[in-house]
Write a protein that holds these residues in place. Structure first.
Motif, short mmCIF file in Angstrom:
data_model
loop_
_atom_site.label_atom_id
_atom_site.label_comp_id
_atom_site.label_asym_id
_atom_site.label_seq_id
_atom_site.Cartn_x
_atom_site.Cartn_y
_atom_site.Cartn_z
N ASP A 121 35.64 36.39 54.04
CA ASP A 121 36.08 36.20 52.73
C ASP A 121 35.57 37.32 51.80
OD1 ASP A 121 36.83 35.08 50.35
OD2 ASP A 121 35.75 33.30 50.57
N MET A 122 36.14 38.25 51.47
CA MET A 122 37.42 38.90 52.03
C MET A 122 37.39 40.29 52.48
SD MET A 122 40.41 38.56 49.34
CE MET A 122 41.73 39.19 50.29
N GLU A 155 36.42 37.23 41.84
CA GLU A 155 37.31 36.02 42.43
C GLU A 155 36.51 34.76 42.57
OE1 GLU A 155 39.29 33.33 44.88
OE2 GLU A 155 37.41 34.29 45.50
N GLU A 183 44.52 36.58 50.40
CA GLU A 183 43.52 35.83 51.58
C GLU A 183 43.89 34.33 51.62
OE1 GLU A 183 39.59 35.11 49.81
OE2 GLU A 183 40.47 34.89 47.74
ZN LIG Z 1 37.88 34.80 48.87
#
Ligand SMILES: [Zn+2]
Length: 441
Positions: A121-122, A155, A183
């Motif tokens: 991630d990610m 994010e 993702e």
């Molecule tokens: Zn992520």
């Protein structure tokens, strides 16, 4: 389409995807939330340099000092088609080295896997995007349609300093874009011994709440009936123990019937949770997608053993089914009662898109070419991605970071988990599939 000739696992011939993912892991871009972060600038400069080397002209944007996002447009062969946004985020959640068996920011390679915070991630997908772009643009090639390549900051704290900032201040960057891939989808799981791919076609809504209880401050020896901590604890217990009912959406209904088909059982013969459990390691994600969830995550109160504080606070992470946000908030208010103050710290939309259309068809065909016979199933992600921000521009977002994984790897547990790692051959698979998709869609 370029496939690496050498074994990706051999020490001196790392696949480009692995090399880039490893480099990115070594930038500690930890995002602590609430505006505290190590920043993404170094990783953003690295990514921009890779894009420049491909002849592209990336633009860098700082929403705040250190909070850098990168966007580049790649002209396609058919500019009449809607542009596809291919995006990743550069930040990661914190990692406590004491819990890990390797340095979380070392980018170590062992047992055929790349280890480190972001391997799943990610930064894996960030690297797959860059490696497949290299393949697509190799020797003057072009993607089928315009691509908007975006690497966002922030994010992991809701995208306020990343995707939301760019969508709000520079919507022109996404002009003509109709769809997006990113993702938490596209990875394989095992259902009754059959490999299948989960394609993310929806996301639950996100509501981050703070509960606050107030009361009189005083000496810890007093007889007190309205202690703020006691009242907050009661409210938190009610919220944490509340079992939200299952409510199927189009996506989860379709997913469950596909699982039943793979298991060769009648959908009605097994309950939704039972069907979800048949997906093994993915069941945690899938069970959480069948209902609203509310988890107390942080408690804060008090400053001295013999002082009653006048205030106690709890943070609650609410993930509501799309469209149920208002009803869920109303029910929560009733649950905790009028004496508890409810503060919405951050809220973002739920999304749900049909599992149909040309992009879905193309994805299913592409996976079918590279892993014949493995079904592709829609799923509703219990968490959120930058697709929420892009949805403000009418862009339909999907989770498609393709990875063919060994059945015994508990991949969903590695998101934000300890010893986060990704198989090297899965990265090569992802690069190949993505290259194929971007060339033909
Ligand atoms: Zn992520």
């Amino acid at each position: 389409m370029t496939a690496p000739a050498t074994s990706p696992a051999s020490a001196n011939a790392l696949d480009l995807t692995t090399e880039i993912a490893r480099d990115l892991i070594r930038f500690d871009t930890t995002n602590y939330g609430e505006g505290r972060s190590n920043g993404e600038t170094d990783a953003a400069e690295y990514v921009a340099e890779k894009l420049r080397a491909l002849g592209l002209a990336p633009e860098l944007f700082d929403s705040e000092p250190g909070r850098t996002s990168v966007v580049a447009r790649v002209p396609g062969r058919d500019r009449s088609k809607g542009a596809l946004v291919v995006h990743g985020h550069l930040d990661v959640v914190p990692a406590d080295p004491a819990n890990w068996s390797v340095d979380p920011f070392g980018g170590e390679i062992k047992d055929g896997m790349l280890w480190g915070r972001g391997a799943v991630d990610m930064k894996n997908m960030d690297a797959m995007i860059l490696a497949s772009l290299t393949d697509v643009l190799d020797q003057g090639g072009q993607p089928e349609r315009d691509l908007v390549i975006a690497f966002f900051a922030d994010e992991e704290a809701g995208g306020v300093f990343g995707s939301h900032h760019l969508v709000d201040t520079r919507p022109d960057l996404f002009a003509g874009a109709t769809e997006a891939i990113s993702e938490v989808g596209g990875y394989s799981i095992s259902i009754g011994g059959q490999r299948a791919y989960l394609l993310q076609t929806g996301e639950k809504a996100l509501i981050w709440l703070k509960l606050v209880a107030h009361g009189p401050a005083g000496h810890g020896s007093r007889l007190v009936t309205d202690n703020a901590i006691t009242r907050l604890a009661e409210a938190v217990a009610k919220v944490g123990r509340r079992q939200w009912p299952i409510r199927l959406t189009n996506t989860t209904r379709q997913l469950l019937s596909e699982i039943a088909r793979i298991l060769s059982v009648e959908p009605q013969s097994m309950g939704p949770d039972e069907l979800a459990l048949a997906t093994g390691t993915a069941s945690g994600f899938i069970q959480a997608s069948l209902r609203t969830t509310m988890n107390p995550t942080v408690l804060q109160a008090g400053y001295k053993h013999n002082v009653i504080p006048d205030r106690a606070e709890a943070l609650i992470d609410v993930r509501s089914l799309p469209g149920e946000e208002d009803a869920v908030l109303a029910e929560l208010a009733e649950l905790v009662g009028p004496d508890i103050e409810i503060v919405v710290m951050h809220q973002d939309v739920g999304l749900e898109t049909e599992f149909a259309g040309p992009l879905i068809d193309r994805i299913v065909q592409t996976l079918g070419t590279h892993d014949p016979g493995a079904p592709v199933l829609p799923y509703l992600m219990p968490a959120g991605t930058d697709n929420k921000a892009l949805s403000k521009l009418g862009i339909k977002g999907y989770g498609f970071a393709p990875l063919k994984l060994p059945a015994d790897l508990d991949f969903p547990a590695l998101f934000h988990g300890v010893d986060e790692r990704v198989p090297l051959d899965a990265l090569v698979f992802g690069r190949t599939v993505l290259t194929d998709l971007l060339t033909t869609y």
